[in-house]
Scaffold this motif. Structure first.
Motif, PDB file in Angstrom:
ATOM      1  N   LEU A   1       0.961  -1.263   0.173  1.00 46.12           N
ATOM      2  CA  LEU A   1       0.044   0.097   0.076  1.00 46.12           C
ATOM      3  C   LEU A   1       0.746   1.370   0.052  1.00 46.12           C
ATOM      4  O   LEU A   1       0.462   2.181  -0.712  1.00 46.12           O
ATOM      5  N   TRP A   2       1.905   1.141   0.715  1.00 43.32           N
ATOM      6  CA  TRP A   2       3.076   2.500   0.863  1.00 43.32           C
ATOM      7  C   TRP A   2       3.344   2.560  -0.557  1.00 43.32           C
ATOM      8  O   TRP A   2       3.396   3.722  -1.232  1.00 43.32           O
ATOM      9  N   ASP A   3       3.722   1.678  -1.279  1.00 41.23           N
ATOM     10  CA  ASP A   3       4.479   1.662  -2.622  1.00 41.23           C
ATOM     11  C   ASP A   3       3.350   2.180  -3.812  1.00 41.23           C
ATOM     12  O   ASP A   3       3.651   3.064  -4.742  1.00 41.23           O
ATOM     13  N   ALA A   4       2.091   1.692  -3.468  1.00 46.44           N
ATOM     14  CA  ALA A   4       0.962   2.105  -4.293  1.00 46.44           C
ATOM     15  C   ALA A   4       0.719   3.710  -3.995  1.00 46.44           C
ATOM     16  O   ALA A   4       0.390   4.361  -5.151  1.00 46.44           O
ATOM     17  N   GLN A   5       0.983   4.255  -2.831  1.00 44.56           N
ATOM     18  CA  GLN A   5       0.361   5.587  -2.658  1.00 44.56           C
ATOM     19  C   GLN A   5       1.565   6.490  -3.278  1.00 44.56           C
ATOM     20  O   GLN A   5       1.307   7.344  -3.970  1.00 44.56           O
ATOM     21  N   LEU A   6       3.039   5.887  -3.273  1.00 42.64           N
ATOM     22  CA  LEU A   6       3.987   6.831  -3.824  1.00 42.64           C
ATOM     23  C   LEU A   6       4.009   6.774  -5.156  1.00 42.64           C
ATOM     24  O   LEU A   6       4.256   7.884  -5.903  1.00 42.64           O
ATOM     25  N   ARG A   7       3.193   5.796  -5.856  1.00 50.85           N
ATOM     26  CA  ARG A   7       3.022   5.625  -7.306  1.00 50.85           C
ATOM     27  C   ARG A   7       1.679   6.338  -7.862  1.00 50.85           C
ATOM     28  O   ARG A   7       1.625   6.682  -9.208  1.00 50.85           O
ATOM     29  N   HIS A   8       1.111   6.923  -6.952  1.00 50.05           N
ATOM     30  CA  HIS A   8      -0.375   7.134  -7.370  1.00 50.05           C
ATOM     31  C   HIS A   8      -0.178   8.506  -8.232  1.00 50.05           C
ATOM     32  O   HIS A   8       0.675   9.508  -8.075  1.00 50.05           O
ATOM     33  N   PRO A   9      -1.064   8.639  -9.303  1.00 50.46           N
ATOM     34  CA  PRO A   9      -0.776  10.134 -10.185  1.00 50.46           C
ATOM     35  C   PRO A   9      -0.986  11.176  -9.392  1.00 50.46           C
ATOM     36  O   PRO A   9      -0.311  12.226  -9.782  1.00 50.46           O
ATOM     37  N   PHE A  10      -1.896  11.013  -8.311  1.00 50.45           N
ATOM     38  CA  PHE A  10      -2.248  12.371  -7.399  1.00 50.45           C
ATOM     39  C   PHE A  10      -0.636  12.846  -6.800  1.00 50.45           C
ATOM     40  O   PHE A  10      -0.186  14.171  -6.970  1.00 50.45           O
TER      41      PHE A  10
ATOM     42  N   GLU B   1       8.704  15.702  13.387  1.00 50.57           N
ATOM     43  CA  GLU B   1       8.603  15.284  14.825  1.00 50.57           C
ATOM     44  C   GLU B   1       7.204  14.602  15.407  1.00 50.57           C
ATOM     45  O   GLU B   1       7.303  13.650  16.361  1.00 50.57           O
ATOM     46  N   SER B   2       6.162  15.225  15.032  1.00 49.33           N
ATOM     47  CA  SER B   2       4.973  14.608  15.407  1.00 49.33           C
ATOM     48  C   SER B   2       4.653  13.222  14.809  1.00 49.33           C
ATOM     49  O   SER B   2       4.147  12.494  15.452  1.00 49.33           O
ATOM     50  N   VAL B   3       5.180  13.081  13.647  1.00 47.97           N
ATOM     51  CA  VAL B   3       5.082  11.446  13.227  1.00 47.97           C
ATOM     52  C   VAL B   3       6.046  10.625  14.323  1.00 47.97           C
ATOM     53  O   VAL B   3       5.563   9.499  14.306  1.00 47.97           O
ATOM     54  N   ALA B   4       7.096  11.006  14.452  1.00 39.55           N
ATOM     55  CA  ALA B   4       7.936  10.342  15.108  1.00 39.55           C
ATOM     56  C   ALA B   4       7.432   9.918  16.745  1.00 39.55           C
ATOM     57  O   ALA B   4       7.511   8.852  17.299  1.00 39.55           O
ATOM     58  N   TRP B   5       6.842  11.017  17.188  1.00 34.88           N
ATOM     59  CA  TRP B   5       6.062  10.702  18.483  1.00 34.88           C
ATOM     60  C   TRP B   5       4.853   9.796  18.355  1.00 34.88           C
ATOM     61  O   TRP B   5       4.691   8.834  19.077  1.00 34.88           O
ATOM     62  N   MET B   6       4.253   9.841  17.149  1.00 35.01           N
ATOM     63  CA  MET B   6       3.046   8.902  17.049  1.00 35.01           C
ATOM     64  C   MET B   6       3.725   7.362  16.647  1.00 35.01           C
ATOM     65  O   MET B   6       3.096   6.586  17.240  1.00 35.01           O
ATOM     66  N   ARG B   7       4.867   7.398  16.159  1.00 40.91           N
ATOM     67  CA  ARG B   7       5.562   5.982  16.107  1.00 40.91           C
ATOM     68  C   ARG B   7       5.921   5.467  17.315  1.00 40.91           C
ATOM     69  O   ARG B   7       5.687   4.087  17.584  1.00 40.91           O
ATOM     70  N   GLU B   8       6.408   6.365  18.192  1.00 41.79           N
ATOM     71  CA  GLU B   8       7.022   5.774  19.453  1.00 41.79           C
ATOM     72  C   GLU B   8       5.746   5.344  20.160  1.00 41.79           C
ATOM     73  O   GLU B   8       5.851   4.592  21.128  1.00 41.79           O
ATOM     74  N   LEU B   9       4.328   6.247  20.122  1.00 41.49           N
ATOM     75  CA  LEU B   9       3.132   5.748  20.956  1.00 41.49           C
ATOM     76  C   LEU B   9       2.707   4.261  20.201  1.00 41.49           C
ATOM     77  O   LEU B   9       2.317   3.601  21.312  1.00 41.49           O
ATOM     78  N   VAL B  10       2.904   4.029  19.229  1.00 40.88           N
ATOM     79  CA  VAL B  10       2.323   2.725  18.699  1.00 40.88           C
ATOM     80  C   VAL B  10       3.326   1.703  19.216  1.00 40.88           C
ATOM     81  O   VAL B  10       2.859   0.693  19.810  1.00 40.88           O
TER      82      VAL B  10
ATOM     83  N   CYS C   1      -2.031   7.827   8.808  1.00 41.58           N
ATOM     84  CA  CYS C   1      -2.173   9.064   8.243  1.00 41.58           C
ATOM     85  C   CYS C   1      -1.089  10.087   8.395  1.00 41.58           C
ATOM     86  O   CYS C   1      -0.314  10.567   7.368  1.00 41.58           O
ATOM     87  N   GLY C   2      -0.268  10.141   9.538  1.00 40.16           N
ATOM     88  CA  GLY C   2       0.804  10.612   9.798  1.00 40.16           C
ATOM     89  C   GLY C   2       2.077  10.338   9.198  1.00 40.16           C
ATOM     90  O   GLY C   2       2.606  10.996   8.296  1.00 40.16           O
ATOM     91  N   GLN C   3       2.339   9.076   9.271  1.00 38.55           N
ATOM     92  CA  GLN C   3       3.534   8.131   8.564  1.00 38.55           C
ATOM     93  C   GLN C   3       3.231   8.330   7.088  1.00 38.55           C
ATOM     94  O   GLN C   3       4.016   8.686   6.335  1.00 38.55           O
ATOM     95  N   GLY C   4       1.909   8.211   6.661  1.00 36.51           N
ATOM     96  CA  GLY C   4       1.800   8.030   5.227  1.00 36.51           C
ATOM     97  C   GLY C   4       1.955   9.255   4.522  1.00 36.51           C
ATOM     98  O   GLY C   4       2.610   9.691   3.420  1.00 36.51           O
ATOM     99  N   TYR C   5       1.666  10.735   4.982  1.00 38.04           N
ATOM    100  CA  TYR C   5       1.933  12.182   4.642  1.00 38.04           C
ATOM    101  C   TYR C   5       3.263  12.336   4.736  1.00 38.04           C
ATOM    102  O   TYR C   5       4.161  12.948   3.795  1.00 38.04           O
ATOM    103  N   ALA C   6       4.092  11.874   5.697  1.00 36.35           N
ATOM    104  CA  ALA C   6       5.650  12.275   5.791  1.00 36.35           C
ATOM    105  C   ALA C   6       6.322  11.448   4.714  1.00 36.35           C
ATOM    106  O   ALA C   6       7.293  11.821   4.135  1.00 36.35           O
ATOM    107  N   ASP C   7       6.006  10.161   4.480  1.00 43.24           N
ATOM    108  CA  ASP C   7       6.569   9.531   3.214  1.00 43.24           C
ATOM    109  C   ASP C   7       6.253  10.060   2.076  1.00 43.24           C
ATOM    110  O   ASP C   7       7.093   9.997   1.201  1.00 43.24           O
TER     111      ASP C   7
END
Length: 227
Positions: free
Chosen positions: A14-23, A170-179, A135-141
């Motif tokens: 899914l991550w690769d598909a997002q990165l390839r999406h035409p949008f 930094e906000s995504v890093a916090w989210m990752r640490e919380l997970v 959402c957070g990690q996806g937008y960062a990537d």
């Protein structure tokens, strides 16, 4: 490997598909149709209202003060700073704050926000945290990929800068640490966390597709065809 990394590994397709999406690709080089970006603006504005509500619910469920405080801070920042960014973007594309507030959620946006709110309300904190993580990690990537593809400044450069900023990273890093903390504290919930992560990742991809194709409710399309 932390559980957040494990989730990303399981969602590689899914991550690769997002990165390839035409949008994503067209926003990166500045060629994205303005109509598609306006759809994204309207729908993401509506999405963020419920994203903030989701973090408020997660904050209420947190049992330690730092997590509670940070979740409420995220909710406040989304309603303030990120919504302001959307309103400023919208003004450049002929959309007023009233236009954004009056927009109707598409089926994809409705499905995504309903899933987040239902998960936050009905499931344990750990599962709700896993649901918001894509959402957070996806937008960062995605923004990092856009920054690499971009060739010079264009009208969408502020979008790329927002989601590659130090504050957002930094906000995504916090989210990752919380997970990771939630998975460590509640190993019995890891399967449910993974399922919630996967569903949100699928909806993240669907959100790009929704904006790019100008998704409508079937009834709206039928009404337009009759007219």
């Amino acid at each position: 490997m932390g559980f957040s990394d494990h989730l990303l590994e399981t969602g590689t397709d899914l991550w690769d598909a997002q990165l390839r999406h035409p949008f994503v690709r067209e926003l990166a080089d500045g060629s994205l149709d303005e109509a598609a970006f306006r759809v994204w603006l309207e729908q993401d504005y509506l999405y963020l209202l419920d994203y903030a509500r989701t973090f408020a619910i997660l904050g209420a469920k947190a049992t330690d003060e730092p997590t509670m405080a940070h979740c409420f801070e995220v909710a406040t920042a989304v309603v303030g700073e990120e919504m302001d960014l959307h309103r400023s973007f919208a003004a450049e594309y002929g959309l007023t704050a009233a236009d954004l507030a009056a927009a109707r959620k598409t089926p994809t946006c409705e499905a995504y926000t309903s899933f987040l709110l239902r998960t936050a309300r009905e499931r344990p904190l750990a599962v709700g945290v896993a649901a918001v993580y894509p959402c957070g990690q996806g937008y960062a990537d995605v923004a990092e990929e856009m920054a690499e593809l971009a060739d010079g400044r264009h009208s969408y450069t502020p979008f790329i800068r927002k989601y590659t900023s130090d504050a957002f990273v930094e906000s995504v890093a916090w989210m990752r640490e919380l997970v990771d903390r939630c998975a460590e504290a509640h190993p019995s919930l890891r399967g449910e966390m993974a399922a919630a992560f996967r569903r949100s990742a699928e909806l993240e991809y669907a959100f790009w597709e929704m904006a790019y194709t100008g998704e409508e409710w079937p009834s709206e399309r039928a009404s337009a065809e009759v007219v």
